[in-house]
Design an enzyme around this catalytic site. Structure first.
Site, PDB file in Angstrom:
ATOM      1  N   PRO A  31      -7.702  -8.703   2.832  1.00 16.24           N
ATOM      2  CA  PRO A  31      -8.831  -8.340   2.302  1.00 16.24           C
ATOM      3  C   PRO A  31      -9.455  -7.592   4.186  1.00 16.24           C
ATOM      4  CG  PRO A  31      -9.072 -10.316   2.723  1.00 16.24           C
ATOM      5  CD  PRO A  31      -8.008 -10.245   2.782  1.00 16.24           C
ATOM      6  N   MET A  32      -9.988  -6.525   3.431  1.00 18.12           N
ATOM      7  CA  MET A  32     -10.372  -5.165   4.931  1.00 18.12           C
ATOM      8  C   MET A  32     -11.281  -4.506   4.617  1.00 18.12           C
ATOM      9  SD  MET A  32      -7.484  -5.311   7.469  1.00 18.12           S
ATOM     10  CE  MET A  32      -5.938  -4.944   6.709  1.00 18.12           C
ATOM     11  N   THR A  33     -12.318  -5.108   4.658  1.00 15.07           N
ATOM     12  CA  THR A  33     -13.829  -4.060   4.451  1.00 15.07           C
ATOM     13  C   THR A  33     -13.611  -2.581   5.842  1.00 15.07           C
ATOM     14  OG1 THR A  33     -14.956  -5.919   3.947  1.00 15.07           O
ATOM     15  CG2 THR A  33     -16.371  -3.626   5.103  1.00 15.07           C
ATOM     16  N   GLY A  65     -13.547  -6.528   0.122  1.00 17.10           N
ATOM     17  CA  GLY A  65     -14.699  -7.433  -0.231  1.00 17.10           C
ATOM     18  C   GLY A  65     -15.288  -6.003  -1.285  1.00 17.10           C
ATOM     19  N   GLN A 108     -10.989  -8.285  -4.076  1.00 13.65           N
ATOM     20  CA  GLN A 108     -11.844  -9.840  -3.418  1.00 13.65           C
ATOM     21  C   GLN A 108     -13.658  -9.604  -4.017  1.00 13.65           C
ATOM     22  OE1 GLN A 108     -12.894 -10.644   0.770  1.00 13.65           O
ATOM     23  NE2 GLN A 108     -11.935 -11.825   1.268  1.00 13.65           N
ATOM     24  N   HIS A 175     -14.177 -14.747  -2.813  1.00 14.89           N
ATOM     25  CA  HIS A 175     -14.433 -14.791  -1.068  1.00 14.89           C
ATOM     26  C   HIS A 175     -15.827 -16.095  -1.184  1.00 14.89           C
ATOM     27  CE1 HIS A 175     -15.022 -14.018   2.891  1.00 14.89           C
ATOM     28  NE2 HIS A 175     -15.914 -12.724   2.890  1.00 14.89           N
ATOM     29  N   GLY A 176     -15.042 -17.064  -0.207  1.00 14.82           N
ATOM     30  CA  GLY A 176     -15.796 -18.384   0.196  1.00 14.82           C
ATOM     31  C   GLY A 176     -15.681 -18.939   0.824  1.00 14.82           C
ATOM     32  N   ALA A 177     -15.222 -17.994   1.646  1.00 15.01           N
ATOM     33  CA  ALA A 177     -15.000 -18.292   3.676  1.00 15.01           C
ATOM     34  C   ALA A 177     -16.223 -16.769   4.367  1.00 15.01           C
ATOM     35  CB  ALA A 177     -13.859 -17.223   3.825  1.00 15.01           C
ATOM     36  N   HIS A 178     -16.356 -16.828   5.677  1.00 19.49           N
ATOM     37  CA  HIS A 178     -16.919 -15.930   6.670  1.00 19.49           C
ATOM     38  C   HIS A 178     -18.540 -16.597   6.838  1.00 19.49           C
ATOM     39  CE1 HIS A 178     -12.846 -14.197   6.136  1.00 19.49           C
ATOM     40  NE2 HIS A 178     -12.851 -15.557   6.799  1.00 19.49           N
ATOM     41  N   TYR A 180     -20.601 -15.902   4.039  1.00 19.85           N
ATOM     42  CA  TYR A 180     -21.158 -15.242   3.217  1.00 19.85           C
ATOM     43  C   TYR A 180     -21.868 -16.398   1.901  1.00 19.85           C
ATOM     44  CZ  TYR A 180     -19.375 -11.284   6.199  1.00 19.85           C
ATOM     45  OH  TYR A 180     -19.119 -10.002   6.401  1.00 19.85           O
TER      46      TYR A 180
HETATM   47  C1  FMN Z   1     -11.195  -4.117   9.911  1.00 23.00           C
HETATM   48  C2  FMN Z   1     -11.271  -5.054   8.847  1.00 23.00           C
HETATM   49  C3  FMN Z   1     -11.927  -5.622   7.743  1.00 23.00           C
HETATM   50  C4  FMN Z   1     -12.003  -7.056   7.444  1.00 23.00           C
HETATM   51  N1  FMN Z   1     -13.256  -7.319   6.046  1.00 23.00           N
HETATM   52  C5  FMN Z   1     -12.888  -8.565   5.704  1.00 23.00           C
HETATM   53  C6  FMN Z   1     -13.444  -8.448   3.970  1.00 23.00           C
HETATM   54  O1  FMN Z   1     -13.780  -6.968   3.297  1.00 23.00           O
HETATM   55  N2  FMN Z   1     -13.492  -9.536   3.461  1.00 23.00           N
HETATM   56  C7  FMN Z   1     -12.325 -10.763   4.027  1.00 23.00           C
HETATM   57  O2  FMN Z   1     -12.675 -12.208   4.004  1.00 23.00           O
HETATM   58  N3  FMN Z   1     -11.939 -10.668   5.300  1.00 23.00           N
HETATM   59  C8  FMN Z   1     -12.113  -9.782   6.229  1.00 23.00           C
HETATM   60  N4  FMN Z   1     -10.925  -9.561   7.530  1.00 23.00           N
HETATM   61  C9  FMN Z   1     -10.876 -10.385   7.440  1.00 23.00           C
HETATM   62  C10 FMN Z   1      -9.067 -10.431   7.474  1.00 23.00           C
HETATM   63  O3  FMN Z   1      -8.524 -10.229   6.217  1.00 23.00           O
HETATM   64  C11 FMN Z   1      -7.934 -11.114   7.480  1.00 23.00           C
HETATM   65  O4  FMN Z   1      -8.578 -11.991   8.072  1.00 23.00           O
HETATM   66  C12 FMN Z   1      -8.642 -10.991   9.603  1.00 23.00           C
HETATM   67  O5  FMN Z   1      -7.941 -10.006   9.807  1.00 23.00           O
HETATM   68  C13 FMN Z   1      -7.196 -11.871  10.484  1.00 23.00           C
HETATM   69  O6  FMN Z   1      -5.739 -11.868   9.835  1.00 23.00           O
HETATM   70  P1  FMN Z   1      -5.195 -10.907  11.325  1.00 23.00           P
HETATM   71  O7  FMN Z   1      -4.307 -10.985  12.492  1.00 23.00           O
HETATM   72  O8  FMN Z   1      -3.813  -9.935  10.714  1.00 23.00           O
HETATM   73  O9  FMN Z   1      -5.694  -8.870  11.498  1.00 23.00           O
HETATM   74  C14 FMN Z   1     -11.399  -8.392   7.811  1.00 23.00           C
HETATM   75  C15 FMN Z   1     -10.613  -8.181   9.270  1.00 23.00           C
HETATM   76  C16 FMN Z   1     -10.531  -6.778  10.195  1.00 23.00           C
HETATM   77  C17 FMN Z   1      -9.475  -6.072  10.790  1.00 23.00           C
END
Ligand code: FMN
Length: 375
Positions: A31-33, A65, A108, A175-178, A180
């Site tokens: 997942p990536m915002t 997310g 997510q 999403h139960g991480a980070h 939030y």
């Molecule tokens: C631009 C960006 C946005 C992200 N947004 C979210 C998100 O919305 N939700 C989430 O759980 N993790 C988010 N992450 C974390 C990623 O899902 C992932 O766990 C993290 O980038 C590590 O993986 P990678 O090393 O392959 O990039 C984000 C990461 C990046 C780079």
């Protein structure tokens, strides 16, 4: 994808069951915002973005997310909603495009909890919601949630899951991480409650469990529920919700009992040992202790760990093409079941196809530019 069935990366391309469906391989988009959904509505740009990753060969996409229908769910501009007719219609088009390209997709479900501050969209007068009050400059920035607030939020997760299923999503990820909302209840540093939702690890996991149960009741027994959790927090990469395997087992047992089907274990480097005395990662421990399928993530195909500073533009994310052998090894040994990639799939949507065809030298580099202008 036609060649190299016998390549050294074969373990990445073995199909796996996902609820009533089969994923064509083990590669997942993390997942990536992206903050590209004005008014909370994912538009044509989002359809094309996810379609490109599906066409590039991933088995499963976990969307950025998406906010559940609660006034304090959002904490950032232009993030998509998972409620309201327009946003749901936008997501439906994303789902159809991804399915047409042969991949599966789950949203997510996101509530930012105590990360929100007054002044933020959509209603600047709504503070953050969290387990415990946070005041800054004499103003309550985060409201300590009442029991009624908790019930409302649980119902908002359930409704989001109902809607996700109705528009064709293949499951949901909670999403139960980070740090939030859900994680802020789990982490002892942010939870100072003395009711049933605070204190012991079991109590701190209660909100997560009740949300999983509500999502299960709102969907069906075979609707895949993924749950993402992490030790690391936005404000503290060294944070811990559990200190050892015994505590991890307490946490996981509660969530398995509630109905989680797949654990998404969010680490910044997939190879790092979780606890002293063993080289096993948090994902491997989770696989063994829960008996459930597990997705690992963190710097796959890269050699630099994900950091929030990168998103704010003050850290250069340059990274090379790290060795894939340890990744494949984790799948081959059964330590994990799925492998997620984030940043690498921004740099190169064709990553799965290029790996399958052994065209490793053709994989795009991940660098600062890829972060801003991904294709
Ligand atoms: C631009 C960006 C946005 C992200 N947004 C979210 C998100 O919305 N939700 C989430 O759980 N993790 C988010 N992450 C974390 C990623 O899902 C992932 O766990 C993290 O980038 C590590 O993986 P990678 O090393 O392959 O990039 C984000 C990461 C990046 C780079």
């Amino acid at each position: 994808m036609s060649q190299a069935r016998e390549s050294q990366h074969q373990a990445l391309f073995k199909p796996i069951a996902f609820g009533p469906h089969t994923l064509r391989n083990r590669i997942v988009m993390s997942p990536m915002t992206r903050q590209r959904s004005p008014g909370g509505v994912p538009g044509e740009q989002s359809v094309a973005y996810y379609q490109r990753r599906a066409e590039g060969g991933v088995g499963l996409i976990v969307t950025e997310g998406t906010c559940i229908g609660h006034p304090a769910a959002s904490g950032y501009n232009n993030v998509p909603d998972l409620f309201g007719p327009q946003a749901l219609e936008g997501w439906k088009r994303v789902v159809e495009a991804v399915h047409q390209a042969g991949a599966r997709i789950v949203p997510q479900l996101w509530h930012v909890g105590p990360i929100r501050r007054l002044g933020q969209a959509p209603d600047p007068l709504v503070p953050g919601y969290g387990p415990s009050e946070i005041s800054e400059g004499g103003e309550v920035q985060v409201k300590a949630m009442s029991l009624d607030d908790i019930e409302q939020v649980i119902e908002a997760y359930a409704q989001a899951a109902r809607d996700a299923r109705a528009i064709g999503f293949d499951g949901v990820e909670i999403h139960g991480a980070h740090e939030y909302l859900i994680d802020s209840f789990i982490w002892s540093q942010t939870n100072q409650r003395d009711d049933d939702y605070g204190g012991s690890l079991a109590n701190r996991t209660r909100l997560a469990a009740r949300i999983v149960q509500a999502v299960r009741e709102a969907t069906s027994p075979d609707y895949p529920i993924m749950f993402r959790f992490s030790q690391w927090k936005i404000s503290d990469y060294g944070a811990r919700i559990v200190d050892n395997a015994a505590e991890l087992k307490v946490f996981l047992d509660i969530l398995v009992e509630a109905g989680v089907d797949v654990f998404d274990v969010s680490t910044r480097r997939f190879w790092e040992p979780a606890f002293e005395g063993s080289s096993d990662s948090l994902a491997a421990w989770t696989r063994r202790l829960s008996g459930k399928p597990v997705m690992m993530v963190g710097s796959v195909g890269l050699d630099k760990a994900y950091s929030i500073a990168q998103l704010r533009g003050n850290e250069n994310p340059d990274a090379g093409q790290a060795d894939l052998a340890p990744v494949v090894g984790q799948l081959q040994s059964g330590a994990v079941d799925l492998v997620a990639l984030g940043r690498m799939l921004l740099a190169d949507p064709q990553w799965p196809t290029k790996v399958f065809e052994n065209r490793l030298a053709e994989i795009n580099r991940f660098d600062r530019e890829a972060m801003q202008t991904e294709i």
